[in-house]
Scaffold this motif. Sequence first.
Motif, PDB file in Angstrom:
ATOM      1  N   ALA A 137      -7.715   1.033   4.096  1.00 46.78           N
ATOM      2  CA  ALA A 137      -7.425   2.386   3.600  1.00 46.78           C
ATOM      3  C   ALA A 137      -6.615   3.176   4.617  1.00 46.78           C
ATOM      4  O   ALA A 137      -5.685   3.910   4.250  1.00 46.78           O
ATOM      5  N   ALA A 159      -2.902   4.754   4.011  1.00 47.32           N
ATOM      6  CA  ALA A 159      -2.690   6.198   4.214  1.00 47.32           C
ATOM      7  C   ALA A 159      -1.647   6.486   5.288  1.00 47.32           C
ATOM      8  O   ALA A 159      -0.920   7.477   5.196  1.00 47.32           O
ATOM      9  N   ALA A 167      -7.872   6.289  -2.760  1.00 50.08           N
ATOM     10  CA  ALA A 167      -6.906   5.903  -1.717  1.00 50.08           C
ATOM     11  C   ALA A 167      -5.576   5.483  -2.337  1.00 50.08           C
ATOM     12  O   ALA A 167      -4.506   5.786  -1.797  1.00 50.08           O
ATOM     13  N   ARG A 183      -2.067   7.680  -1.707  1.00 53.72           N
ATOM     14  CA  ARG A 183      -1.215   6.981  -0.737  1.00 53.72           C
ATOM     15  C   ARG A 183       0.161   7.629  -0.669  1.00 53.72           C
ATOM     16  O   ARG A 183       0.594   8.275  -1.642  1.00 53.72           O
TER      17      ARG A 183
END
Length: 189
Positions: A106, A110, A139, A143
């Motif tokens: 994650a 990100a 997530a 993004r």
Amino acid sequence: MQIESPPVDYQRQQPTAERRGLILVHTGNGKGKSTAAFGLALRAHGRGKAVKIYQFMKVPSARFGEHRMFEQLGVPIEGLGDGFSWKSRDLEHSAQLARDGWTRAAATIAAGEHFLVVLDEIMYPLRYGWLPLEQVLSALRERPSHVHVVLTGRNAPQELIELADTVTEMTMVKHHFKAGVPAQRGIED
């Protein structure tokens, strides 16, 4: 086999939207989900794009064919698990590895530093309840707009299918294992 004429009157559909990062899901009971994701990783790497591969069921020390090749090419591939659940000695430990791995994956998504992030076999920890589906969906929704993410594994959740831009379902038509032929290096690993 039915012989057919090649198409000659092809009408190209003109895209109307801008290019953006895509969510691609490879699911189904057939072979080739991970292989297809690795093909996309090779294609992106060949275009000079940054790629990161996370494998949720493989151990960090795995040395399968894809690990050897990606290592030679300089594409990072990271095993996050301790093998498939039927090989696990401690399912809570397996679940914790999946959660820890998801934290890393994650963060990579990100950060936006990779063009393509592969989440290989993530459907297992999702189905087993080791990862909260909503965390993964969140997530993916949040993004950076240029990041592409490929998720693989059998029985993708409907919520993920609805969020995805492209979903491919691999269907088994015939498999050598059903005829008693064992897995072979270079084909299955």
